[in-house]
Design a protein around this motif. Sequence first.
Motif, PDB file in Angstrom:
ATOM      1  N   THR A 283       9.798 -14.715  22.955  1.00 20.65           N
ATOM      2  CA  THR A 283      10.606 -14.136  22.071  1.00 20.65           C
ATOM      3  C   THR A 283      10.674 -12.537  22.213  1.00 20.65           C
ATOM      4  O   THR A 283       9.933 -11.807  21.576  1.00 20.65           O
ATOM      5  N   ASP A 284      11.462 -12.518  23.195  1.00 23.27           N
ATOM      6  CA  ASP A 284      11.396 -10.631  23.771  1.00 23.27           C
ATOM      7  C   ASP A 284      12.899 -10.337  23.233  1.00 23.27           C
ATOM      8  O   ASP A 284      13.493  -9.174  23.784  1.00 23.27           O
ATOM      9  N   GLY A 285      13.654 -10.943  22.536  1.00 20.00           N
ATOM     10  CA  GLY A 285      14.940 -10.561  22.020  1.00 20.00           C
ATOM     11  C   GLY A 285      16.072 -11.089  22.692  1.00 20.00           C
ATOM     12  O   GLY A 285      17.464 -10.836  22.386  1.00 20.00           O
ATOM     13  N   ARG A 286      15.960 -11.981  24.027  1.00 24.85           N
ATOM     14  CA  ARG A 286      17.015 -12.399  24.721  1.00 24.85           C
ATOM     15  C   ARG A 286      17.299 -13.860  23.959  1.00 24.85           C
ATOM     16  O   ARG A 286      16.604 -14.098  22.811  1.00 24.85           O
ATOM     17  N   ARG A 287      18.357 -14.556  24.674  1.00 18.17           N
ATOM     18  CA  ARG A 287      18.634 -15.791  23.946  1.00 18.17           C
ATOM     19  C   ARG A 287      17.650 -16.818  24.369  1.00 18.17           C
ATOM     20  O   ARG A 287      17.728 -17.390  25.471  1.00 18.17           O
ATOM     21  N   THR A 288      16.614 -17.239  23.508  1.00 21.95           N
ATOM     22  CA  THR A 288      15.456 -17.845  23.983  1.00 21.95           C
ATOM     23  C   THR A 288      15.985 -19.459  24.283  1.00 21.95           C
ATOM     24  O   THR A 288      15.116 -20.196  24.922  1.00 21.95           O
ATOM     25  N   HIS A 289      17.006 -19.941  23.755  1.00 18.50           N
ATOM     26  CA  HIS A 289      17.518 -21.017  24.156  1.00 18.50           C
ATOM     27  C   HIS A 289      17.993 -21.324  25.505  1.00 18.50           C
ATOM     28  O   HIS A 289      18.055 -22.427  26.019  1.00 18.50           O
ATOM     29  N   VAL A 290      18.444 -20.195  26.092  1.00 17.95           N
ATOM     30  CA  VAL A 290      18.906 -20.159  27.469  1.00 17.95           C
ATOM     31  C   VAL A 290      17.564 -20.523  28.324  1.00 17.95           C
ATOM     32  O   VAL A 290      17.743 -21.235  29.234  1.00 17.95           O
ATOM     33  N   TRP A 320      -0.193 -15.694  20.911  1.00 14.20           N
ATOM     34  CA  TRP A 320      -0.522 -14.986  22.194  1.00 14.20           C
ATOM     35  C   TRP A 320       0.308 -13.902  22.471  1.00 14.20           C
ATOM     36  O   TRP A 320       0.158 -13.440  23.610  1.00 14.20           O
ATOM     37  N   GLN A 321       1.606 -13.722  21.949  1.00  9.80           N
ATOM     38  CA  GLN A 321       2.441 -12.524  22.268  1.00  9.80           C
ATOM     39  C   GLN A 321       2.127 -11.503  21.303  1.00  9.80           C
ATOM     40  O   GLN A 321       1.589 -11.417  20.364  1.00  9.80           O
ATOM     41  N   PRO A 322       2.786 -10.217  21.890  1.00  9.16           N
ATOM     42  CA  PRO A 322       2.442  -9.036  21.015  1.00  9.16           C
ATOM     43  C   PRO A 322       2.846  -9.283  19.475  1.00  9.16           C
ATOM     44  O   PRO A 322       2.175  -8.634  18.593  1.00  9.16           O
ATOM     45  N   ARG A 323       4.088 -10.093  19.565  1.00  9.29           N
ATOM     46  CA  ARG A 323       4.738 -10.002  18.090  1.00  9.29           C
ATOM     47  C   ARG A 323       4.976 -11.428  18.068  1.00  9.29           C
ATOM     48  O   ARG A 323       5.813 -12.015  19.064  1.00  9.29           O
ATOM     49  N   ASN A 324       4.753 -12.303  17.139  1.00  5.31           N
ATOM     50  CA  ASN A 324       4.742 -13.747  16.997  1.00  5.31           C
ATOM     51  C   ASN A 324       5.774 -14.262  15.855  1.00  5.31           C
ATOM     52  O   ASN A 324       5.066 -14.758  15.041  1.00  5.31           O
ATOM     53  N   PRO A 325       7.147 -14.267  16.113  1.00  4.90           N
ATOM     54  CA  PRO A 325       8.006 -14.553  14.844  1.00  4.90           C
ATOM     55  C   PRO A 325       7.866 -15.976  14.619  1.00  4.90           C
ATOM     56  O   PRO A 325       7.663 -16.659  15.498  1.00  4.90           O
ATOM     57  N   ALA A 326       8.131 -16.416  13.456  1.00  5.71           N
ATOM     58  CA  ALA A 326       8.270 -17.793  13.000  1.00  5.71           C
ATOM     59  C   ALA A 326       9.566 -18.198  13.611  1.00  5.71           C
ATOM     60  O   ALA A 326      10.612 -17.243  13.800  1.00  5.71           O
ATOM     61  N   LYS A 327       9.854 -19.540  13.788  1.00  9.79           N
ATOM     62  CA  LYS A 327      11.311 -20.105  14.088  1.00  9.79           C
ATOM     63  C   LYS A 327      12.054 -20.177  12.976  1.00  9.79           C
ATOM     64  O   LYS A 327      11.291 -20.625  11.773  1.00  9.79           O
TER      65      LYS A 327
END
Length: 673
Positions: A283-290, A320-327
Amino acid sequence: MPETTPRGLTGLAFGGDYNPEQWPESVWDEDVRLMREAGVTMVSAGIFSWALLEPSPGVYDFGWLDRNLDLLHEGGIRVDLGTPTVVPPAWFYRAHPDALPVTADGVRLEFGSRGAICHSNADYRAAAANITTKLAERYGDHPALAMWHVHNEYGVPVSACYCDSCAAHFRRWLATAYGTVEAVNEAWGTAFWGQRYASFEEINPPRAAPTVGNPAQALDYRRFADATMRENFTAERDILHRLSPGVPVTTNFMTALSQCDSVDYWAWGREVDLVTNDHYLITDGRRTHVNLAMAADLTRSVAGGAPWLLLEHSTSGVNWQPRNPAKAPGQMARNSLAHVARGSEGAMFFQWRQSRRGAEKFHSAMLPHGGTGTRVFREVTGLGASLRSLAPVRGTRTEADVAVLWDWQSWWAQNLDWRPSEDHDARERADAWYEALYDHHLTVDFAHPEADLSRYPLVVVPALYLMTERAGDNLRQYVENGGTLVVSYFSGIVDAHDAVHEGPYPGALRDVLGLTVEEFSPLLQGERVRLTGPDGTETGADVWTEFVVPRGAETVWTYADGLTEGRPAVTRHRLGEGAAWYVSTRLGAEGLAALIGRAAEDARIAPRADLPRDVEVVRRTGESGAFLFAINHTAADAEVPLDTPGTELLTGERAAGRLAVPAGAVRVVRLDG
């Protein structure tokens, strides 16, 4: 032939890693009751339990696992049973401290995490074979057993060790691979910097040195480390095949290109009975579904197009990421069914019950800390019902439109030191080209450069720095026979030993592309160039330029400024019945979209402009019929054209003409006929 589907599983797999040893037995009955409520059909168990199964050398305690497997069987839940060889017990390391891995800098890593293993260590190999044998003898015909799960995520977090045991093993590996030390000298080019060896005994792993070492040696060590892990996998697999016949054996891959770069999954895919994969969103701001779609397509390709299984992903945030947002609400089901659309035979998670202790206690789970009253558990239960409805897709195969060439060994080679630009990233180019194909609504198969490509009208090569002559001949024949090929820069440069192909760049691709490259001209950080098309339109590029000399190719786009001003930037070469495109710079999204559009026209692929952006349409077909998956990743309702009417499996409604797909939803139509 070994069985390739989980034994006793009649529908799609749904469940997750189950670690009952983390909880008192009084919780187990509740676990099984809630699993049944959620629709769980299979769990993975025993993966990290060696210290409990063998609490001291040669002393075994299987009672707790006996009771747990019996309880799961009574509840109708199948088991993917792990061999716990990813974490040997503390007593093992106390007795065999040399089984701990050593870094290239000479630091021996310590026990206290997971995967701290020297895969060359004879004591580890013997102990792993022993516990695997004990498990197979005890549970090989257990009625709950669906399949075997060897180790866990090979290559993560340690793939290569540089200890003396590995040095000796590496020498044996080289002797088998090359035969003579003279052949090693030739392959590695040891005449450079006076690195010639007189005997195998003089060769060590590529440990820390005063400056950059021999890249061919480093590349072979990557191959050696991968092969050594694979040796250990096949040793356990063969024990399981012998003592538990008819039960498939797997290990969980991590094919997402951003998550594991130490494993050649083309080689591993041939060794497992069923390809399984773990996938976690970056989850780095890109389109994760791609990236999700890309990982699923790559996993299916490693499986040779056969159905595979998503063995781990997350219900919501990871830890384990710097920031771990919920889905977001609905995202878990959408992610899960996107994997199913691209060939997975179900959706499994890490893990069933969220841990209270340990490093992953904030990693989401099917049963969260908040219990059954949470949004996550309600969505888990809903997903279980959806997967039951999709049972008819089991055994069908995903249909692909185009191929992307990818090779892990080429990636290893390109990532070695002292390349022309550290800004050129093979994985980034693979991501970017895949995204362009995704946005043209084309379903992708990945392929090895030497694979048969004849069934694909379009083949894309995002970044293949290392390419054999055989692969080059394969691509030439593909184009001559009518295929359309698109190649990005810094491809075809070196052979299997990281030696530059004789003659001008791009080595193995000169003939098919109809050009040579006089010189690379990487750009400085932040520099950009303009490209001009034949109709006067412009697009931009960065990172890389080249001095291209056409040798039969026509110029399509030209550099408008920079050192290469006036030179060809993008070319097209007619060869036989097909055409080969070459892109000598790093195009942005706009340029890639335009180029894929032109190449698709060459390949006679009909445009799909009637499909909205970020709405996936993927087909699975087989003996049970044809199924169209429509996945809406947007916040707006969408419609998808439906050439053939059918029944929507998640709602039971009839669909014809146009299929309505609500915002954030998935629809799966079983097509008539």
